[in-house]
Design a protein around this motif. Structure first.
Motif, PDB file in Angstrom:
ATOM      1  N   ILE A  49      33.699   1.683  57.518  1.00 24.39           N
ATOM      2  CA  ILE A  49      34.576   2.677  57.519  1.00 24.39           C
ATOM      3  C   ILE A  49      35.188   2.686  55.999  1.00 24.39           C
ATOM      4  O   ILE A  49      35.589   1.506  55.619  1.00 24.39           O
ATOM      5  CB  ILE A  49      35.511   2.798  58.488  1.00 24.39           C
ATOM      6  CG1 ILE A  49      35.123   3.001  59.891  1.00 24.39           C
ATOM      7  CG2 ILE A  49      36.577   4.052  58.174  1.00 24.39           C
ATOM      8  CD1 ILE A  49      35.937   2.420  60.967  1.00 24.39           C
ATOM      9  N   SER A  50      35.315   3.533  55.521  1.00 24.88           N
ATOM     10  CA  SER A  50      36.052   3.752  53.979  1.00 24.88           C
ATOM     11  C   SER A  50      37.319   3.319  54.368  1.00 24.88           C
ATOM     12  O   SER A  50      37.919   4.228  55.160  1.00 24.88           O
ATOM     13  CB  SER A  50      35.584   4.848  53.393  1.00 24.88           C
ATOM     14  OG  SER A  50      36.523   4.996  51.963  1.00 24.88           O
ATOM     15  N   GLY A  51      38.027   2.418  53.656  1.00 20.74           N
ATOM     16  CA  GLY A  51      39.361   2.473  53.778  1.00 20.74           C
ATOM     17  C   GLY A  51      40.257   2.149  52.362  1.00 20.74           C
ATOM     18  O   GLY A  51      39.477   1.517  51.422  1.00 20.74           O
ATOM     19  N   GLU A  52      41.525   2.427  52.256  1.00 20.05           N
ATOM     20  CA  GLU A  52      42.220   2.178  51.083  1.00 20.05           C
ATOM     21  C   GLU A  52      43.681   1.837  51.340  1.00 20.05           C
ATOM     22  O   GLU A  52      44.237   2.516  52.340  1.00 20.05           O
ATOM     23  CB  GLU A  52      42.283   3.417  50.226  1.00 20.05           C
ATOM     24  CG  GLU A  52      42.938   3.314  48.955  1.00 20.05           C
ATOM     25  CD  GLU A  52      43.038   4.785  48.352  1.00 20.05           C
ATOM     26  OE1 GLU A  52      43.746   4.757  47.209  1.00 20.05           O
ATOM     27  OE2 GLU A  52      42.381   5.836  48.759  1.00 20.05           O
ATOM     28  N   ASP A  53      44.153   0.796  50.963  1.00 19.66           N
ATOM     29  CA  ASP A  53      45.477   0.440  50.826  1.00 19.66           C
ATOM     30  C   ASP A  53      46.257   1.174  50.008  1.00 19.66           C
ATOM     31  O   ASP A  53      46.182   1.102  48.858  1.00 19.66           O
ATOM     32  CB  ASP A  53      45.617  -1.097  50.594  1.00 19.66           C
ATOM     33  CG  ASP A  53      46.967  -1.726  50.714  1.00 19.66           C
ATOM     34  OD1 ASP A  53      47.986  -0.949  50.810  1.00 19.66           O
ATOM     35  OD2 ASP A  53      47.323  -2.911  50.697  1.00 19.66           O
ATOM     36  N   ILE A  54      47.180   1.956  50.429  1.00 22.41           N
ATOM     37  CA  ILE A  54      47.870   3.018  49.562  1.00 22.41           C
ATOM     38  C   ILE A  54      49.360   2.574  49.284  1.00 22.41           C
ATOM     39  O   ILE A  54      50.194   3.168  49.270  1.00 22.41           O
ATOM     40  CB  ILE A  54      47.973   4.523  50.084  1.00 22.41           C
ATOM     41  CG1 ILE A  54      48.647   4.482  51.587  1.00 22.41           C
ATOM     42  CG2 ILE A  54      46.608   5.034  49.850  1.00 22.41           C
ATOM     43  CD1 ILE A  54      48.835   5.968  52.012  1.00 22.41           C
ATOM     44  N   SER A  55      49.615   1.144  49.420  1.00 24.43           N
ATOM     45  CA  SER A  55      50.846   0.636  49.340  1.00 24.43           C
ATOM     46  C   SER A  55      51.398   0.850  47.893  1.00 24.43           C
ATOM     47  O   SER A  55      52.631   0.918  47.534  1.00 24.43           O
ATOM     48  CB  SER A  55      50.871  -1.054  49.519  1.00 24.43           C
ATOM     49  OG  SER A  55      50.412  -1.227  50.721  1.00 24.43           O
ATOM     50  N   LYS A  56      50.371   1.082  46.864  1.00 26.08           N
ATOM     51  CA  LYS A  56      50.732   1.153  45.546  1.00 26.08           C
ATOM     52  C   LYS A  56      51.710   2.443  45.150  1.00 26.08           C
ATOM     53  O   LYS A  56      52.455   2.552  44.404  1.00 26.08           O
ATOM     54  CB  LYS A  56      49.518   1.148  44.640  1.00 26.08           C
ATOM     55  CG  LYS A  56      48.585   2.155  44.894  1.00 26.08           C
ATOM     56  CD  LYS A  56      47.426   2.000  43.987  1.00 26.08           C
ATOM     57  CE  LYS A  56      46.552   3.249  44.350  1.00 26.08           C
ATOM     58  NZ  LYS A  56      45.897   3.124  45.579  1.00 26.08           N
ATOM     59  N   LEU A  57      51.408   3.305  46.355  1.00 28.04           N
ATOM     60  CA  LEU A  57      52.097   4.677  46.015  1.00 28.04           C
ATOM     61  C   LEU A  57      53.587   4.565  46.419  1.00 28.04           C
ATOM     62  O   LEU A  57      54.431   5.379  46.246  1.00 28.04           O
ATOM     63  CB  LEU A  57      51.478   5.820  47.118  1.00 28.04           C
ATOM     64  CG  LEU A  57      50.142   6.194  46.457  1.00 28.04           C
ATOM     65  CD1 LEU A  57      49.563   6.958  47.658  1.00 28.04           C
ATOM     66  CD2 LEU A  57      49.950   6.632  45.280  1.00 28.04           C
ATOM     67  N   TYR A  58      53.870   3.497  47.229  1.00 29.36           N
ATOM     68  CA  TYR A  58      55.429   3.311  47.689  1.00 29.36           C
ATOM     69  C   TYR A  58      56.098   2.246  46.827  1.00 29.36           C
ATOM     70  O   TYR A  58      55.821   1.281  46.504  1.00 29.36           O
ATOM     71  CB  TYR A  58      55.593   2.655  48.939  1.00 29.36           C
ATOM     72  CG  TYR A  58      57.018   2.474  49.483  1.00 29.36           C
ATOM     73  CD1 TYR A  58      57.327   3.787  50.394  1.00 29.36           C
ATOM     74  CD2 TYR A  58      57.849   1.728  49.082  1.00 29.36           C
ATOM     75  CE1 TYR A  58      58.666   3.745  50.851  1.00 29.36           C
ATOM     76  CE2 TYR A  58      59.062   1.626  49.601  1.00 29.36           C
ATOM     77  CZ  TYR A  58      59.443   2.779  50.324  1.00 29.36           C
ATOM     78  OH  TYR A  58      60.694   2.785  50.988  1.00 29.36           O
ATOM     79  N   VAL A  59      56.952   3.060  45.559  1.00 30.72           N
ATOM     80  CA  VAL A  59      57.599   1.948  44.641  1.00 30.72           C
ATOM     81  C   VAL A  59      58.807   1.718  45.019  1.00 30.72           C
ATOM     82  O   VAL A  59      59.653   2.498  45.085  1.00 30.72           O
ATOM     83  CB  VAL A  59      57.508   2.861  43.278  1.00 30.72           C
ATOM     84  CG1 VAL A  59      58.226   2.269  42.117  1.00 30.72           C
ATOM     85  CG2 VAL A  59      56.159   3.453  42.948  1.00 30.72           C
TER      86      VAL A  59
END
Length: 88
Positions: A49-59
Motif C-alpha cells: 500500500i502506498s503510504g506517507e508520513d505527513i507529520s511534516k505538515l504539523y509545525v
C-alpha cells in the motif's frame, strides 16, 4: 466516490487496532499518518500500500488551525488521486 477513513491507533500502534481498522488500512490505496505508529509501516509494506508520513505538515509553534488546515488540504488532494484513503 472517494472514501476517507479516519483511524485512531491508540498508544501501542497497530497492536491495538480493531479488525475493522486493520481492514480499512489493508483496503486503502493510500495511507497517511502523523507521528510514529508502531507497526504501521510494516503493515502497509506487507500489503504493498502506498503510504506517507505527513507529520511534516504539523509545525510546532504554529497555530493548530493552520496545522490542521494544511493536513486537511493535503488529504483532499490525495482524495483527488486515490479512491480509498486511510488517515491514521
Amino acid at each position: 466516490m472517494p472514501t476517507l477513513k479516519i483511524i485512531g491507533s491508540g498508544m501501542l500502534g497497530v497492536s491495538q487496532l480493531t479488525l475493522e481498522a486493520t481492514d480499512a488500512i489493508r483496503n486503502a490505496s493510500q495511507v497517511y499518518w502523523i507521528g510514529q505508529i508502531s507497526g504501521l509501516i510494516g503493515l502497509i509494506d506487507n500489503h504493498n500500500i502506498s503510504g506517507e508520513d505527513i507529520s511534516k505538515l504539523y509545525v510546532d509553534g504554529a497555530e493548530d488551525k493552520e496545522n490542521y488546515r494544511a493536513i486537511r488540504e493535503h488529504v483532499l488532494v490525495g482524495l483527488s488521486k486515490h479512491n480509498n484513503i486511510a488517515l491514521v
